[in-house]
Design a protein around this motif. Structure first.
Motif, PDB file in Angstrom:
ATOM      1  N   ILE A  51       0.872  -1.175   0.000  1.00  0.00           N
ATOM      2  CA  ILE A  51       0.000   0.000   0.000  1.00  0.00           C
ATOM      3  C   ILE A  51       0.906   1.221   0.000  1.00  0.00           C
ATOM      4  O   ILE A  51       1.741   1.376   0.894  1.00  0.00           O
ATOM      5  CB  ILE A  51      -0.917   0.018   1.231  1.00  0.00           C
ATOM      6  N   PRO A  52       0.812   2.104  -0.985  1.00  0.00           N
ATOM      7  CA  PRO A  52       1.787   3.197  -1.111  1.00  0.00           C
ATOM      8  C   PRO A  52       1.809   4.092   0.126  1.00  0.00           C
ATOM      9  O   PRO A  52       0.760   4.471   0.657  1.00  0.00           O
ATOM     10  CB  PRO A  52       1.293   3.974  -2.335  1.00  0.00           C
ATOM     11  N   ALA A  53       3.022   4.424   0.586  1.00  0.00           N
ATOM     12  CA  ALA A  53       3.173   5.324   1.722  1.00  0.00           C
ATOM     13  C   ALA A  53       2.923   6.766   1.325  1.00  0.00           C
ATOM     14  O   ALA A  53       2.680   7.622   2.183  1.00  0.00           O
ATOM     15  CB  ALA A  53       4.566   5.177   2.325  1.00  0.00           C
ATOM     16  N   GLU A  54       2.990   7.057   0.027  1.00  0.00           N
ATOM     17  CA  GLU A  54       2.699   8.407  -0.455  1.00  0.00           C
ATOM     18  C   GLU A  54       2.271   8.324  -1.907  1.00  0.00           C
ATOM     19  O   GLU A  54       2.506   7.332  -2.589  1.00  0.00           O
ATOM     20  CB  GLU A  54       3.939   9.305  -0.314  1.00  0.00           C
ATOM     21  N   GLY A  55       1.597   9.368  -2.374  1.00  0.00           N
ATOM     22  CA  GLY A  55       1.148   9.415  -3.755  1.00  0.00           C
ATOM     23  C   GLY A  55      -0.224   8.806  -3.955  1.00  0.00           C
ATOM     24  O   GLY A  55      -0.746   8.067  -3.121  1.00  0.00           O
ATOM     25  N   ALA A  56      -0.820   9.106  -5.123  1.00  0.00           N
ATOM     26  CA  ALA A  56      -2.176   8.654  -5.432  1.00  0.00           C
ATOM     27  C   ALA A  56      -2.176   7.207  -5.903  1.00  0.00           C
ATOM     28  O   ALA A  56      -1.234   6.742  -6.548  1.00  0.00           O
ATOM     29  CB  ALA A  56      -2.784   9.551  -6.505  1.00  0.00           C
TER      30      ALA A  56
ATOM     31  N   PRO B 232      -4.322  -4.167  -6.037  1.00  0.00           N
ATOM     32  CA  PRO B 232      -5.354  -5.171  -5.716  1.00  0.00           C
ATOM     33  C   PRO B 232      -5.174  -5.697  -4.292  1.00  0.00           C
ATOM     34  O   PRO B 232      -4.042  -5.868  -3.810  1.00  0.00           O
ATOM     35  CB  PRO B 232      -5.099  -6.270  -6.751  1.00  0.00           C
ATOM     36  N   MET B 233      -6.281  -5.965  -3.610  1.00  0.00           N
ATOM     37  CA  MET B 233      -6.252  -6.484  -2.248  1.00  0.00           C
ATOM     38  C   MET B 233      -7.368  -7.513  -2.101  1.00  0.00           C
ATOM     39  O   MET B 233      -8.318  -7.526  -2.890  1.00  0.00           O
ATOM     40  CB  MET B 233      -6.465  -5.353  -1.224  1.00  0.00           C
ATOM     41  N   ALA B 234      -7.246  -8.328  -1.047  1.00  0.00           N
ATOM     42  CA  ALA B 234      -8.299  -9.318  -0.790  1.00  0.00           C
ATOM     43  C   ALA B 234      -8.416  -9.566   0.705  1.00  0.00           C
ATOM     44  O   ALA B 234      -7.409  -9.619   1.420  1.00  0.00           O
ATOM     45  CB  ALA B 234      -8.006 -10.621  -1.510  1.00  0.00           C
ATOM     46  N   LEU B 235      -9.650  -9.725   1.148  1.00  0.00           N
ATOM     47  CA  LEU B 235      -9.942 -10.093   2.532  1.00  0.00           C
ATOM     48  C   LEU B 235     -10.355 -11.563   2.580  1.00  0.00           C
ATOM     49  O   LEU B 235     -11.194 -12.002   1.781  1.00  0.00           O
ATOM     50  CB  LEU B 235     -11.065  -9.226   3.086  1.00  0.00           C
TER      51      LEU B 235
ATOM     52  N   GLU C 269      -5.625  -1.050   8.877  1.00  0.00           N
ATOM     53  CA  GLU C 269      -4.337  -1.619   8.501  1.00  0.00           C
ATOM     54  C   GLU C 269      -3.580  -0.771   7.482  1.00  0.00           C
ATOM     55  O   GLU C 269      -2.465  -1.114   7.110  1.00  0.00           O
ATOM     56  CB  GLU C 269      -4.537  -3.035   7.943  1.00  0.00           C
ATOM     57  N   SER C 270      -4.163   0.315   7.031  1.00  0.00           N
ATOM     58  CA  SER C 270      -3.490   1.181   6.061  1.00  0.00           C
ATOM     59  C   SER C 270      -2.526   2.132   6.777  1.00  0.00           C
ATOM     60  O   SER C 270      -2.832   2.640   7.858  1.00  0.00           O
ATOM     61  CB  SER C 270      -4.516   1.989   5.268  1.00  0.00           C
ATOM     62  N   PRO C 271      -1.364   2.409   6.185  1.00  0.00           N
ATOM     63  CA  PRO C 271      -0.429   3.348   6.805  1.00  0.00           C
ATOM     64  C   PRO C 271      -0.866   4.804   6.685  1.00  0.00           C
ATOM     65  O   PRO C 271      -0.244   5.672   7.297  1.00  0.00           O
ATOM     66  CB  PRO C 271       0.868   3.109   6.020  1.00  0.00           C
ATOM     67  N   ARG C 272      -1.930   5.078   5.936  1.00  0.00           N
ATOM     68  CA  ARG C 272      -2.373   6.460   5.732  1.00  0.00           C
ATOM     69  C   ARG C 272      -3.872   6.480   5.480  1.00  0.00           C
ATOM     70  O   ARG C 272      -4.483   5.438   5.206  1.00  0.00           O
ATOM     71  CB  ARG C 272      -1.615   7.102   4.563  1.00  0.00           C
TER      72      ARG C 272
ATOM     73  N   SER D 176     -12.790 -13.819  15.324  1.00  0.00           N
ATOM     74  CA  SER D 176     -12.640 -14.466  14.033  1.00  0.00           C
ATOM     75  C   SER D 176     -11.265 -14.155  13.451  1.00  0.00           C
ATOM     76  O   SER D 176     -10.768 -13.036  13.556  1.00  0.00           O
ATOM     77  CB  SER D 176     -13.719 -13.970  13.064  1.00  0.00           C
ATOM     78  N   ARG D 177     -10.689 -15.157  12.810  1.00  0.00           N
ATOM     79  CA  ARG D 177      -9.408 -14.966  12.139  1.00  0.00           C
ATOM     80  C   ARG D 177      -9.667 -14.470  10.724  1.00  0.00           C
ATOM     81  O   ARG D 177     -10.522 -15.002  10.018  1.00  0.00           O
ATOM     82  CB  ARG D 177      -8.630 -16.286  12.077  1.00  0.00           C
ATOM     83  N   LEU D 178      -8.916 -13.477  10.310  1.00  0.00           N
ATOM     84  CA  LEU D 178      -9.041 -13.020   8.935  1.00  0.00           C
ATOM     85  C   LEU D 178      -7.676 -12.586   8.421  1.00  0.00           C
ATOM     86  O   LEU D 178      -6.737 -12.367   9.196  1.00  0.00           O
ATOM     87  CB  LEU D 178     -10.069 -11.901   8.805  1.00  0.00           C
ATOM     88  N   THR D 179      -7.575 -12.448   7.111  1.00  0.00           N
ATOM     89  CA  THR D 179      -6.326 -12.070   6.456  1.00  0.00           C
ATOM     90  C   THR D 179      -6.605 -10.927   5.494  1.00  0.00           C
ATOM     91  O   THR D 179      -7.622 -10.941   4.783  1.00  0.00           O
ATOM     92  CB  THR D 179      -5.729 -13.259   5.683  1.00  0.00           C
ATOM     93  N   LEU D 180      -5.696  -9.951   5.467  1.00  0.00           N
ATOM     94  CA  LEU D 180      -5.710  -8.915   4.440  1.00  0.00           C
ATOM     95  C   LEU D 180      -4.447  -9.116   3.607  1.00  0.00           C
ATOM     96  O   LEU D 180      -3.329  -8.980   4.114  1.00  0.00           O
ATOM     97  CB  LEU D 180      -5.721  -7.518   5.058  1.00  0.00           C
ATOM     98  N   ALA D 181      -4.625  -9.486   2.328  1.00  0.00           N
ATOM     99  CA  ALA D 181      -3.499  -9.724   1.427  1.00  0.00           C
ATOM    100  C   ALA D 181      -3.473  -8.637   0.363  1.00  0.00           C
ATOM    101  O   ALA D 181      -4.519  -8.276  -0.196  1.00  0.00           O
ATOM    102  CB  ALA D 181      -3.619 -11.101   0.779  1.00  0.00           C
ATOM    103  N   VAL D 182      -2.293  -8.133   0.066  1.00  0.00           N
ATOM    104  CA  VAL D 182      -2.127  -7.048  -0.902  1.00  0.00           C
ATOM    105  C   VAL D 182      -1.222  -7.531  -2.026  1.00  0.00           C
ATOM    106  O   VAL D 182      -0.145  -8.102  -1.782  1.00  0.00           O
ATOM    107  CB  VAL D 182      -1.520  -5.793  -0.237  1.00  0.00           C
ATOM    108  N   GLY D 183      -1.683  -7.320  -3.259  1.00  0.00           N
ATOM    109  CA  GLY D 183      -0.920  -7.768  -4.418  1.00  0.00           C
ATOM    110  C   GLY D 183       0.010  -6.703  -4.962  1.00  0.00           C
ATOM    111  O   GLY D 183       0.057  -5.566  -4.483  1.00  0.00           O
ATOM    112  N   GLU D 184       0.750  -7.084  -6.012  1.00  0.00           N
ATOM    113  CA  GLU D 184       1.651  -6.140  -6.672  1.00  0.00           C
ATOM    114  C   GLU D 184       0.836  -5.041  -7.366  1.00  0.00           C
ATOM    115  O   GLU D 184      -0.189  -5.324  -7.980  1.00  0.00           O
ATOM    116  CB  GLU D 184       2.503  -6.871  -7.707  1.00  0.00           C
ATOM    117  N   PRO D 185       1.287  -3.784  -7.277  1.00  0.00           N
ATOM    118  CA  PRO D 185       0.577  -2.705  -7.978  1.00  0.00           C
ATOM    119  C   PRO D 185       0.555  -2.945  -9.490  1.00  0.00           C
ATOM    120  O   PRO D 185       1.474  -3.541 -10.062  1.00  0.00           O
ATOM    121  CB  PRO D 185       1.405  -1.464  -7.622  1.00  0.00           C
ATOM    122  N   ILE D 186      -0.515  -2.478 -10.128  1.00  0.00           N
ATOM    123  CA  ILE D 186      -0.695  -2.624 -11.571  1.00  0.00           C
ATOM    124  C   ILE D 186      -0.820  -1.238 -12.187  1.00  0.00           C
ATOM    125  O   ILE D 186      -1.573  -0.392 -11.691  1.00  0.00           O
ATOM    126  CB  ILE D 186      -1.967  -3.443 -11.877  1.00  0.00           C
TER     127      ILE D 186
END
Length: 663
Positions: free
Chosen positions: A483-488, A599-602, A507-510, A631-641
């Motif tokens: 997840i980008p620390a800066e920029g759009a 892209p992200m997925a819960l 869970e986002s840094p911003r 409840s156990r859950l996962t937040l997975a983040v993919g490579e930016p496109i």
């Protein structure tokens, strides 16, 4: 891009290269030259401040007859006010100096100055001269004024972004451990050789000689430690210094005011110093007049306070998962008020003592343990409050003038601390006791905190999100550093439950601007949350085409400002646990603003308390309903496109792969 900005970008790149490795403990920094010499330099400086101030305060409180013209009931507040006066006068100049020159060189200069100041202080102790000791108090304030911007501007230059919370936590912990040690050393030394101090007016006791000698020795050791601090290049070497403290003070405050969140964070920290200064300066009279205890008990009180701050500061890294988690700030303010109010009630009904209690006698009384617990917990929540705010200011200030922002912080801190001293002296003059001062401060904290969170809803929203994901859910994170620390950027995610956005927010840094179905805003709670989170309402074209166009315009404006925008391309919650087809909303956004897509997925929310599966009460033989509160859950983040490579089918396939078989 400036040199400082390039250095910070290199640090971020290095973090990305090692994101697969297990993150090292924050204590690993104490073995590295970029941090350890600096840590011990500031540690010894804070310790020396407190050896001197506690020794001075103890002598004039319990041996007032040796110091003519000194009122023992108000002298602690007066010493505090004198110490922080230089912050008002010289912080603006100090911030410029820290931006212009090598911070390692400035550190060594400050420590050399400290040696000279402590020679004056030692003379004041040996001659039992209150005027000389007041002069030394002022000069130690000058020492701290110059070092403050250096200290907090050094950290973000030498630490990676994911080390900033841990580094600040260590510095805060170290500062209060140094306060504790300084308190013990200063208090014990002041009592060496003391007799019935109320009647003794001749030469200085042996303790005064010890105090003077130890202050000089600690200053010398601190100077040696500073010689190992590695060079730290100036942020703005071409800066032309304005030596007029008044015009520069105003200029620094305006500079800080340019970023609303940073400025209000400065006010939040300054309020913490108001609260802390009120409690710390009250301890001697609290011990003597309320608990009938001797000076050694003051050390116990300060020990509990210092251990609380240190514990809270160190826990911040674990509670925030190495990120800047401003959700801890409201948690901290709530705890400070709760235990500040309880301290008022704990201070009443204490058993009377025929003489000043020793530490052993004090600890044998059960009622005193409630007082100690309140002080520890109040301070611990103060650590939760302060560390994220310092890290937030460091991360969101421009590197080129970060030291001047810290200088503005010191100016505001000093004004609040002076106000604290004036309030305490005024209440004391009006006949209010120390417990009453504690109660007034705790109640004021509620009012001030509520006002700040009204102005900056991000703090409160992150608190709600943090509480949710640390009580209802146990969250596993996979590559959230993408997840980008800066920029759009546009974030896309599957839509499983009513709290998907809150989990992502936590869970986002911003901050994130969420694109939400307009109907969600009708919910009293979720509507309030997302309105204050500046969510963007969207409606289907067949329901309200005007609202749809307004939503796309709002997304374009947010991305133009460099914000993160998150959309759930399915357009509705899943009814089966499987993903719905992606709609064209995301591609419409990219047509107007061709930015990177993340892209992200819960995983694991389907069937939890807030999913539609649970809400409808459906039962399936192959998947029992999970209603547990953990409840156990996962937040997975993919490579930016890149925007040019985005298609709906590719996005859906990528999100489905990230989610995997688990719903």
């Amino acid at each position: 891009m400036s040199t400082a900005q390039r250095n910070e970008q290199n640090q971020r790149n290095e973090r990305n290269r090692r994101n697969e490795a297990e993150p090292a403990s924050q204590f690993a920094l104490l073995r590295q030259r970029r941090f350890a010499p600096f840590f011990w330099t500031q540690f010894l400086g804070a310790m020396n401040d407190n050896v001197f101030k506690i020794g001075f305060t103890s002598l004039v409180t319990y041996q007032a007859a040796r110091f003519s013209g000194v009122d023992p009931k108000t002298v602690a507040f007066l010493i505090s006010a004198i110490f922080i006066l230089p912050f008002v006068l010289f912080s603006a100049t100090s911030g410029q100096v820290a931006d212009k020159y090598d911070k390692a060189m400035l550190t060594r200069w400050v420590k050399t100055f400290e040696i000279a100041v402590m020679l004056i202080g030692a003379a004041g102790f040996w001659m039992h001269s209150a005027p000389l000791l007041y002069v030394c108090t002022f000069l130690m304030g000058v020492h701290s004024t110059v070092f403050g911007p250096v200290k907090y501007a050094y950290l973000p230059q030498r630490l990676a972004p994911d080390e900033l919370v841990g580094g600040n936590g260590l510095v805060e912990m170290g500062t209060f451990v140094a306060i504790l040690l300084g308190t013990i050393v200063g208090g014990v030394a002041a009592g060496i050789g003391a007799t019935d101090a109320a009647t003794v007016t001749d030469g200085p006791p042996l303790g005064a000689w010890w105090l003077g000698g130890m202050c000089i020795v600690i200053a010398l050791v601190g100077r040696v430690a500073s010689s190992f601090v590695p060079p730290c290049e100036p942020s703005q070497p071409g800066l032309r210094i304005n030596w007029n403290p008044f015009s520069e003070t105003w200029r620094n405050l305006r500079l800080a005011h340019g970023n609303r969140t940073v400025f209000l964070s400065l006010l939040g920290i300054s309020w913490l110093w108001f609260v802390g200064a009120t409690f710390l300066a009250s301890f001697f009279n609290f011990a003597k007049d309320v608990m009938s205890a001797d000076p050694d008990v003051v050390t116990v009180l300060l020990a509990m306070f210092s251990l609380g701050i240190g514990t809270g500061s160190l826990l911040c890294e674990r509670l925030s998962r190495r990120r800047i988690e401003v959700g801890l700030v409201p948690l901290g303010s709530i705890g400070m008020s709760v235990f500040g109010i309880d301290l008022y009630f704990a201070s009443h009904g204490l058993p009377a003592a025929p003489h000043l209690l020793s530490v052993g006698e004090f600890l044998r009384t059960a009622a005193h343990w409630r007082v100690l617990a309140d002080l520890f917990l109040l301070a611990m929540f103060g650590g939760f409050y302060s560390v994220p705010l310092y890290a937030l200011i460091q991360s969101r200030s421009e590197p080129s003038h970060r030291a001047r922002i810290i200088a503005a912080n010191n100016i505001l801190n000093s004004l609040f601390m002076i106000a604290s001293a004036l309030m305490a002296m005024g209440l004391t003059g009006a006949g209010v006791g120390i417990p009453g001062i504690f109660l007034a401060t705790a109640l004021l904290n509620i009012v001030v905190a509520a006002y700040i969170y009204t102005l900056v809803p991000e703090f409160l929203l992150r608190f709600v999100a943090w509480v949710l994901v640390h009580t209802v859910y146990r969250v596993r994170l996979v590559h959230t550093e993408r997840i980008p620390a800066e920029g759009a950027a546009v974030l896309v995610c599957n839509h499983v439950s009513y709290v998907d956005a809150i989990v992502i927010m936590a869970e986002s840094p911003r901050p994130i601007r969420f694109v939400m179905d307009h109907r969600i805003f009708r919910s009293p709670f979720l509507g309030w949350v997302f309105r204050h989170a500046r969510a963007i309402p969207i409606a289907p074209a067949h329901e309200d085409p005007t609202a749809l166009d307004a939503a796309y315009d709002a997304c374009a404006a947010a991305l133009a400002e460099g914000d993160l925008v998150c959309i759930f391309p399915e357009g509705k919650l899943t009814r089966t646990g499987e993903m719905n087809p992606f709609r064209h909303g995301v591609t419409e956004i990219l047509k107007r603003s061709p930015v990177m897509v993340v892209p992200m997925a819960l995983r694991g929310l389907w069937g939890s308390a807030f999913s539609r599966f649970a809400a409808s009460g459906q039962e399936r033989s192959d998947r029992p309903l999970r209603r547990g509160l953990t409840s156990r859950l996962t937040l997975a983040v993919g490579e930016p496109i890149a925007a040019a490579d985005v298609t709906l089918s590719r996005l859906q396939e990528t999100v489905a792969e990230l989610r995997g078989a688990r719903r």
